[in-house]
Design a protein around this motif. Structure first.
Motif, mmCIF file in Angstrom:
data_model
loop_
_atom_site.group_PDB
_atom_site.id
_atom_site.type_symbol
_atom_site.label_atom_id
_atom_site.label_comp_id
_atom_site.label_asym_id
_atom_site.label_seq_id
_atom_site.Cartn_x
_atom_site.Cartn_y
_atom_site.Cartn_z
ATOM 1 N N VAL A 1 30.100 40.585 41.937
ATOM 2 C CA VAL A 1 29.832 39.482 42.864
ATOM 3 C C VAL A 1 30.851 39.395 43.988
ATOM 4 N N ALA A 2 32.026 40.010 43.820
ATOM 5 C CA ALA A 2 33.086 39.890 44.824
ATOM 6 C C ALA A 2 34.166 40.914 44.540
ATOM 7 N N GLU A 3 35.170 40.941 45.436
ATOM 8 C CA GLU A 3 36.338 41.798 45.259
ATOM 9 C C GLU A 3 37.604 40.968 45.385
ATOM 10 N N VAL A 4 38.595 41.335 44.608
ATOM 11 C CA VAL A 4 39.888 40.635 44.598
ATOM 12 C C VAL A 4 40.558 40.733 45.967
ATOM 13 N N GLY A 5 41.270 39.675 46.340
ATOM 14 C CA GLY A 5 42.027 39.691 47.586
ATOM 15 C C GLY A 5 43.220 38.762 47.516
ATOM 16 N N SER A 6 43.784 38.465 48.674
ATOM 17 C CA SER A 6 44.919 37.541 48.771
ATOM 18 C C SER A 6 44.673 36.566 49.924
#
Length: 275
Positions: A237-242
């Motif tokens: 559903v999404a990708e990790v980020g900051s």
């Protein structure tokens, strides 16, 4: 995962997690601050917790959530299909929370400009609207799984001190992972918010699991679904980020029971037990 079984007793006014008695509904889950309890009763039973009406499915399924700072006792009220009423006092265990100190938060985030405050207000409105509708889904009954695996760098309820200034408690669990790491939904549900960049939470997803229970996935680098999509564990559903208010790439997974904050870690097995 800590679970208890509790059967409400018609004649006992005081109930706590280690009792096992037989009556008109069942409750399963941790009776502690941050806990989510799954209930099942006769179809047509009306339920409220400390005066708050609780949505109940046609099959009699419902949930009860206990906020981070829930009081030691809460009142459970039942209106049964035969017209009779019951009231029971639930005992909620208190928790001790960690203190975390985080330095290096940008000044513009610590002291938002008037323009940023307008953006923050608009973000908050979208989040409230996303959680407002009570969807007739019973995905909240579980099971829940970790959206991804990695080092846990922040826990529910901890009090954070940013640049030496105490702030609101942390209401989620943080899992560190490199930017771009794919993540899934912790349980089936429907997407009610998909935002690329909110001021505090950055890329943000809200997934509704039904009857007041929802997950929020924050600080995402990419949002890969849209509002209205139905999702299940295993779907990326999404990708990790900051993005947003973050000092490094990680997932901040939060959960709500209506407006109460609940602890995601109480709903999943220890991470090593997940595939």
């Amino acid at each position: 995962m800590y679970k208890v079984f509790l059967w409400l007793w018609l004649f006992s006014p005081w109930l706590c997690a280690d009792e096992l008695v037989v009556a008109e509904i069942s409750l399963k889950g941790p009776f502690t601050q941050g806990g989510l309890v799954i209930g099942h009763g006769q179809p047509g039973t009306a339920v409220s917790l400390d005066g708050q009406k609780v949505a109940v499915s046609e099959q009699g399924l419902f949930s009860l959530g206990f906020d981070r700072d829930a009081p030691a006792t809460m009142q459970l009220s039942l209106n049964l299909p035969d017209g009779s009423q019951r009231s029971h006092t639930l005992s909620i265990a208190r928790r001790d929370y960690q203190m975390q100190r985080i330095e290096g938060i940008a000044k513009k985030i610590m002291s938002p400009s008037p323009q940023a405050l307008q953006r923050i207000s608009a973000d908050s409105l979208q989040v409230r609207q996303a959680r407002a509708a009570i969807k007739p889904r019973t995905d909240f009954a579980g099971p829940f799984v970790w959206p991804l695996t990695g080092p846990i760098t922040g826990v529910f309820g901890s009090q954070r001190v940013y640049n030496g200034e105490p702030k609101r408690p942390h209401y989620g669990v943080d899992v560190a992972a490199p930017t771009g790491t794919p993540l899934s939904t912790p349980a089936p549900g429907v997407v009610t918010l998909a935002h690329a960049d909110m001021f505090y939470s950055g890329g943000t997803l809200i997934i509704d699991h039904g009857y007041g229970v929802s997950s929020t996935l924050m600080h995402l680098s990419k949002v890969l679904v849209k509002v209205g999509d139905e999702v299940k564990p295993g779907d990326i559903v999404a990708e990790v980020g900051s993005s947003g208010r973050a000092t490094g790439p990680h997932l901040d997974w939060r959960m709500n029971w209506y407006q109460s904050r609940i602890d995601p870690q109480l709903l999943v097995a220890p991470m090593a037990a997940n595939p």
